[in-house]
Design a protein around this motif. Structure first.
Motif, PDB file in Angstrom:
ATOM      1  N   MET A 162       0.827  -1.208   0.000  1.00 13.56           N
ATOM      2  CA  MET A 162       0.000   0.000   0.000  1.00 13.56           C
ATOM      3  C   MET A 162       0.858   1.253   0.000  1.00 13.56           C
ATOM      4  SD  MET A 162      -3.208   0.476  -0.214  1.00 13.56           S
ATOM      5  CE  MET A 162      -4.121   1.996  -0.476  1.00 13.56           C
ATOM      6  N   VAL A 163       1.964   1.224   0.717  1.00 12.55           N
ATOM      7  CA  VAL A 163       2.883   2.364   0.729  1.00 12.55           C
ATOM      8  C   VAL A 163       3.447   2.608  -0.670  1.00 12.55           C
ATOM      9  CG1 VAL A 163       5.137   3.147   1.551  1.00 12.55           C
ATOM     10  CG2 VAL A 163       3.472   2.229   3.175  1.00 12.55           C
ATOM     11  N   PHE A 164       3.837   1.538  -1.352  1.00 12.24           N
ATOM     12  CA  PHE A 164       4.333   1.681  -2.728  1.00 12.24           C
ATOM     13  C   PHE A 164       3.248   2.286  -3.624  1.00 12.24           C
ATOM     14  CE2 PHE A 164       8.360  -0.721  -3.794  1.00 12.24           C
ATOM     15  CZ  PHE A 164       8.844  -0.751  -2.494  1.00 12.24           C
ATOM     16  N   LEU A 165       2.037   1.739  -3.510  1.00 13.55           N
ATOM     17  CA  LEU A 165       0.927   2.222  -4.345  1.00 13.55           C
ATOM     18  C   LEU A 165       0.661   3.700  -4.091  1.00 13.55           C
ATOM     19  CD1 LEU A 165      -2.452   0.345  -4.856  1.00 13.55           C
ATOM     20  CD2 LEU A 165      -2.401   2.803  -4.494  1.00 13.55           C
ATOM     21  N   ASN A 166       0.564   4.082  -2.815  1.00  9.42           N
ATOM     22  CA  ASN A 166       0.248   5.470  -2.470  1.00  9.42           C
ATOM     23  C   ASN A 166       1.370   6.430  -2.849  1.00  9.42           C
ATOM     24  OD1 ASN A 166      -2.284   4.892  -1.490  1.00  9.42           O
ATOM     25  ND2 ASN A 166      -1.647   4.771   0.658  1.00  9.42           N
ATOM     26  N   THR A 167       2.608   5.973  -2.704  1.00  8.57           N
ATOM     27  CA  THR A 167       3.745   6.814  -3.096  1.00  8.57           C
ATOM     28  C   THR A 167       3.687   7.128  -4.580  1.00  8.57           C
ATOM     29  OG1 THR A 167       5.134   5.900  -1.322  1.00  8.57           O
ATOM     30  CG2 THR A 167       6.269   6.921  -3.189  1.00  8.57           C
TER      31      THR A 167
ATOM     32  N   ALA B 222       0.986   6.950  -6.561  1.00 10.20           N
ATOM     33  CA  ALA B 222      -0.214   7.727  -6.871  1.00 10.20           C
ATOM     34  C   ALA B 222      -0.024   9.205  -6.544  1.00 10.20           C
ATOM     35  CB  ALA B 222      -1.406   7.167  -6.097  1.00 10.20           C
ATOM     36  N   ALA B 223       0.596   9.492  -5.407  1.00 14.24           N
ATOM     37  CA  ALA B 223       0.805  10.886  -5.001  1.00 14.24           C
ATOM     38  C   ALA B 223       1.733  11.605  -5.969  1.00 14.24           C
ATOM     39  CB  ALA B 223       1.373  10.941  -3.585  1.00 14.24           C
ATOM     40  N   ALA B 224       2.784  10.915  -6.406  1.00 16.44           N
ATOM     41  CA  ALA B 224       3.716  11.529  -7.362  1.00 16.44           C
ATOM     42  C   ALA B 224       3.018  11.841  -8.679  1.00 16.44           C
ATOM     43  CB  ALA B 224       4.911  10.600  -7.594  1.00 16.44           C
ATOM     44  N   ALA B 225       2.248  10.888  -9.179  1.00 19.48           N
ATOM     45  CA  ALA B 225       1.555  11.089 -10.447  1.00 19.48           C
ATOM     46  C   ALA B 225       0.560  12.244 -10.349  1.00 19.48           C
ATOM     47  CB  ALA B 225       0.840   9.800 -10.851  1.00 19.48           C
TER      48      ALA B 225
ATOM     49  N   GLY C 142      -7.134   9.053  -1.539  1.00 18.04           N
ATOM     50  CA  GLY C 142      -6.652  10.024  -0.568  1.00 18.04           C
ATOM     51  C   GLY C 142      -5.209  10.415  -0.833  1.00 18.04           C
ATOM     52  N   ALA C 143      -4.361   9.439  -1.175  1.00 15.04           N
ATOM     53  CA  ALA C 143      -2.969   9.731  -1.490  1.00 15.04           C
ATOM     54  C   ALA C 143      -2.865  10.613  -2.723  1.00 15.04           C
ATOM     55  CB  ALA C 143      -2.202   8.430  -1.712  1.00 15.04           C
ATOM     56  N   SER C 144      -3.717  10.353  -3.704  1.00 17.07           N
ATOM     57  CA  SER C 144      -3.713  11.176  -4.918  1.00 17.07           C
ATOM     58  C   SER C 144      -4.102  12.612  -4.614  1.00 17.07           C
ATOM     59  CB  SER C 144      -4.680  10.589  -5.959  1.00 17.07           C
ATOM     60  OG  SER C 144      -4.291   9.283  -6.333  1.00 17.07           O
TER      61      SER C 144
END
Length: 421
Positions: free
Chosen positions: A254-259, A261-264, A308-310
């Motif tokens: 989940m950390v990888f996914l959110n990291t 998503a936030a960058a994109a 939320g990360a996005s």
């Protein structure tokens, strides 16, 4: 059987720590390429010299005293202790599985921590680029990595009281992977240096107008951004501190996914805002938007949903554009936007944590952010001030005009193609 399980988890967690640390170390290459691409050609060799040197200095100073200050260890790693096999094996005998706390080599913990120190110092180099003396910068790196950063790290990740007055953990402060502890701290040190250093010649006109000074190599800057994006998976993913059970493996994923998503989202938000404000697709704003999204999610990448990360990343991308424009209006010259990306957005990352983690308080985040910023900014201002008085911070006007590659390093990065005049 239990002993075999113990050995397996120890090996898995230690290996994961080391791999993530290697990814974070690779971020040094990202900072080098990003900064080399965003400065003018005549300053490329010097900025690369800064980046390779600060990494080596960070490793040495954290080895000599930084780790001891931050985690109550001994000089030259004598205080680093590996797991007590006998006592920990007893716990495993009762449990018989991979659940429970993480266990890993003490040396792997040091390696993972030291590359974070280098990241904080790398933030400073871009902000003071093109006009600072190389040896003044390296002297500051010694103090920053050996004392200033480890002190605030001891109050946050080690849970020590802030000069015996208050404890940030008790106040509800949380910074999962270092939006404040690493990124805002680096930006605070950079801001102190920039204020004493002053702007590059020609950056601001007599009436306050801002004059763009384009970087020499945007393909290189873009490569640097992608290297940083990749390295951030180790930065945030490794901060889970464990891989060896289903719950933590899911958390890492989940950390990888959110990291990501936030960058994109940060990149797209900055790109769109740049189009609205400037009428064009601004690549440098897009690059900084991606980095802003990464900084924003670093304070808490494990609890938000992907949406939320996005959102957190997108807000970071918007903030960084306005911050870069705003600092220019204040005549705070930051050639690569480091203060905005890591400082202003680092603060946003801390303040975003309570929205997805109910165990964290807004008051605790504010006090923690103020503690980090005030400590790093004030101590850095003192160190920069002493260096300015003793050896000077800034190269001469002629040296700045010719390029610090020649005055500080005696060589050009692109001698066949570039004239410095």
């Amino acid at each position: 059987m239990e002993e075999n399980i113990f050995h397996l988890q120890y090996a898995i967690d230690t290996f994961y720590f080391l791999v993530c640390g290697a990814l974070v170390m690779w971020m040094a290459a990202g900072f080098s390429m990003l900064e080399a691409g965003l400065v003018r050609a005549k300053n490329t060799t010097e900025i690369l010299t800064k980046n390779v040197s600060l990494f080596a200095i960070s490793c040495i100073m954290y080895l000599v005293c930084g780790y001891a200050i931050m985690y109550d260890g001994g000089i030259f790693l004598s205080g680093i202790q590996n797991v007590d096999v006998a006592s920990t094996l007893g716990e495993f005998s009762e449990r018989g599985d991979f659940t429970g706390g993480s266990i890993y080599s003490g040396a792997s913990d040091f390696f993972f921590q030291v590359v974070f120190v280098a990241t904080a110092m790398s933030i400073v180099s871009g902000a003071v680029a093109e006009r600072m003396k190389l040896w003044a910068f390296l002297a500051f790196a010694v103090v920053m990595t050996g004392f200033i950063y480890p002190m605030e790290g001891s109050w946050t990740w080690n849970g020590a009281d802030v000069f015996g007055m208050y404890n940030l953990g008790d106040l509800g402060f949380s910074d999962f992977a270092g939006s404040g502890i690493v990124h805002m701290a680096g930006a605070a040190a950079a801001l102190a240096g920039v204020l004493l250093l002053g702007a590059r010649k020609g950056k601001y006109g007599p009436n306050g107008e801002v004059r763009a000074i384009p970087g020499a190599n945007l393909p290189l800057a873009t490569l640097g951004m992608f290297i940083l994006w990749m390295g951030w998976f180790g930065f945030n993913g490794g901060s889970v501190l464990k891989l060896g059970d289903i719950a933590n493996a899911n958390s890492v994923a989940m950390v990888f996914l959110n990291t990501n998503a936030a960058a994109a989202a940060g990149l797209v938000a900055a790109l769109i805002l740049g189009r609205i404000l400037f009428g064009k697709a601004d690549l440098t704003m897009a690059l900084n938007g991606a980095l802003a999204g990464l900084v924003a999610i670093t304070a808490e990448p494990s609890t938000p949903s992907a949406l939320g990360a996005s959102i957190i990343g997108a807000i970071g991308g918007i903030i960084v554009v306005f911050s870069i424009v705003g600092l220019d209006k204040l005549k705070i010259d930051d050639p690569v936007g480091a203060i905005s990306v890591h400082g202003v957005v680092g603060l946003w990352g801390l303040l975003a944590v309570p929205f997805t983690n109910s165990d964290v308080s807004f008051l605790g985040q504010i006090i923690g952010a103020l503690t980090i910023f005030v400590w790093v900014f004030v101590t850095s201002l003192i160190v920069w001030g002493v260096l300015k008085a003793v050896i000077g911070l800034r190269v001469s006007e002629d040296e700045e005009y010719e390029g610090v590659d020649l005055s500080e390093c005696g060589m050009e990065a692109y001698p066949e193609f570039v004239s410095n005049k």
